[in-house]
Design a protein around this motif. Structure first.
Motif, short mmCIF file in Angstrom:
data_model
loop_
_atom_site.label_atom_id
_atom_site.label_comp_id
_atom_site.label_asym_id
_atom_site.label_seq_id
_atom_site.Cartn_x
_atom_site.Cartn_y
_atom_site.Cartn_z
N VAL A 114 0.79 -0.84 0.09
CA VAL A 114 0.40 0.16 -0.01
C VAL A 114 0.77 1.12 0.29
O VAL A 114 2.15 1.24 0.39
CB VAL A 114 -1.33 -0.36 1.35
N PRO A 115 0.35 2.26 -0.87
CA PRO A 115 1.08 3.74 -0.77
C PRO A 115 1.78 3.69 0.94
O PRO A 115 0.43 4.04 1.63
CB PRO A 115 0.70 4.53 -1.12
N THR A 116 2.99 3.85 1.16
CA THR A 116 2.66 3.83 2.14
C THR A 116 3.09 6.03 3.02
O THR A 116 2.84 6.08 3.60
CB THR A 116 5.00 3.96 3.04
N GLU A 117 2.96 6.81 1.95
CA GLU A 117 2.93 7.80 2.19
C GLU A 117 1.22 7.97 2.79
O GLU A 117 1.13 8.98 3.55
CB GLU A 117 3.08 8.22 0.74
N LEU A 118 0.18 7.61 2.54
CA LEU A 118 -1.21 7.69 3.07
C LEU A 118 -0.86 6.27 4.64
O LEU A 118 -2.53 7.46 5.10
CB LEU A 118 -2.17 7.26 1.75
N PHE A 119 -0.82 5.43 4.07
CA PHE A 119 -1.03 4.81 5.25
C PHE A 119 0.75 3.93 6.36
O PHE A 119 0.02 3.57 6.79
CB PHE A 119 -1.41 3.49 4.65
N GLY A 120 1.38 4.72 6.25
CA GLY A 120 2.20 4.30 7.16
C GLY A 120 2.47 5.17 8.01
O GLY A 120 1.42 6.23 8.38
N SER A 121 3.49 5.12 8.89
CA SER A 121 3.61 6.11 10.25
C SER A 121 3.61 7.31 10.20
O SER A 121 3.69 8.45 10.37
CB SER A 121 4.34 5.52 11.30
N SER B 24 1.97 12.56 10.30
CA SER B 24 2.88 14.12 10.57
C SER B 24 2.95 14.64 9.51
O SER B 24 2.67 15.90 9.46
CB SER B 24 4.33 13.69 10.94
N SER B 25 2.18 14.30 8.04
CA SER B 25 1.47 15.04 7.24
C SER B 25 0.10 15.77 7.25
O SER B 25 -0.63 14.67 7.48
CB SER B 25 1.04 14.99 6.27
N PRO B 26 -0.14 17.04 7.73
CA PRO B 26 -1.70 17.70 7.64
C PRO B 26 -2.15 17.21 6.23
O PRO B 26 -3.44 16.86 6.61
CB PRO B 26 -1.36 19.08 7.98
N LYS B 27 -1.54 17.13 5.34
CA LYS B 27 -2.54 16.73 4.13
C LYS B 27 -3.37 15.48 4.10
O LYS B 27 -4.40 14.81 3.97
CB LYS B 27 -1.83 16.75 2.57
N ALA B 28 -2.17 14.54 4.91
CA ALA B 28 -3.20 12.77 4.58
C ALA B 28 -3.64 12.91 5.72
O ALA B 28 -4.56 11.87 5.46
CB ALA B 28 -1.20 12.44 4.67
N LEU B 29 -3.20 13.59 6.82
CA LEU B 29 -4.74 13.69 8.12
C LEU B 29 -5.81 13.85 7.68
O LEU B 29 -7.03 12.75 7.65
CB LEU B 29 -3.88 14.23 9.03
N LEU B 30 -5.40 14.82 6.66
CA LEU B 30 -6.72 15.45 6.55
C LEU B 30 -7.97 14.38 5.62
O LEU B 30 -9.19 14.63 5.55
CB LEU B 30 -6.94 17.22 6.02
N LEU B 31 -6.74 13.90 4.09
CA LEU B 31 -7.17 13.20 3.36
C LEU B 31 -8.20 12.02 4.19
O LEU B 31 -8.79 11.19 3.97
CB LEU B 31 -6.21 12.92 2.67
N LEU B 32 -7.33 11.48 5.48
CA LEU B 32 -7.79 9.85 5.55
C LEU B 32 -9.20 10.62 6.52
O LEU B 32 -9.87 9.39 6.53
CB LEU B 32 -6.60 9.45 7.34
N LEU B 33 -9.21 11.82 7.67
CA LEU B 33 -10.20 11.69 8.33
C LEU B 33 -11.71 12.44 6.89
O LEU B 33 -12.45 11.79 7.36
CB LEU B 33 -9.79 13.32 8.82
N ILE B 34 -11.60 12.85 6.05
CA ILE B 34 -12.22 13.30 5.07
C ILE B 34 -13.16 11.46 4.25
O ILE B 34 -14.02 11.73 4.33
CB ILE B 34 -12.19 14.32 3.98
#
Length: 185
Positions: free
Chosen positions: A110-117, A121-131
């Motif tokens: 899986v893309p670790t940029e979205l699903f890794g630890s 630490s990335s606001p964009k990734a957190l926002l994408l996961l939340l939305i």
């Protein structure tokens, strides 16, 4: 023992899913993971504030066991049975994903940029996961079930709403990957 470490082919996993559905239909049960959220909310006392959560949750104990087994099985498989499996992607797809900022494409499952630890630490990734989580939760509730419930259980029961929902899932996935994904990344 090597057979358990490799992905199972469709001609093994498909009949196992069909057998499971036959047993559930025989027992008068329907399969779906999102229905467990309603049961868990009821267990936590949501029935005191909303009529939607007032039902006999004990009739759904078997489904709570299914989701508990799925979580435990996923953990055990990832910790003890997993080998580094990377899906074989088309080289053009890998190039497109690299261009979109997914350096792990072609080297990770899986893309670790979205699903890794690092995603935390990335606001964009957190926002994408939340939305994304909110949209999936809303969609599962609005559609009256999730992809597993409609696509496996509902279609097995020959329910027209499940066929329509499954078509909607596919159309939504295609729109997402071809229209929204390039805009977001």
């Amino acid at each position: 023992m090597e057979w358990i470490l490799a992905p199972w082919p469709w001609y093994v996993s498909g009949p196992l899913i069909a057998f499971t559905m036959f047993v559930l239909l025989y027992l008068g049960k329907t399969f779906g993971l999102s229905s467990n959220l309603k049961t868990i909310c009821t267990l936590c006392g949501a029935g005191k504030t909303s009529d939607f959560f007032r039902f006999d949750w004990k009739a759904q104990r078997w489904n709570l066991l299914v989701i508990t087994g799925a979580i435990a099985g996923g953990f055990l498989a990832s910790q003890f049975l997993s080998v580094d499996q990377v899906p074989a992607l088309n080289p053009q797809t890998v190039d497109q994903l690299h261009t979109s900022g997914f350096a792990s494409a072609g080297t990770a499952y899986v893309p670790t940029e979205l699903f890794g630890s690092d995603a935390f630490s990335s606001p964009k990734a957190l926002l994408l996961l939340l939305i994304g989580g909110l949209l999936v939760g809303f969609g599962a509730r609005y559609a009256g079930g999730c992809t597993s419930g409609h696509s496996i259980s509902g279609i097995s029961n020959l329910q027209l709403p499940s066929v329509i929902a499954t078509i909607g899932f596919f159309i939504g996935g295609l729109l997402m990957i071809h229209l929204l994904f390039p805009l977001i990344f």
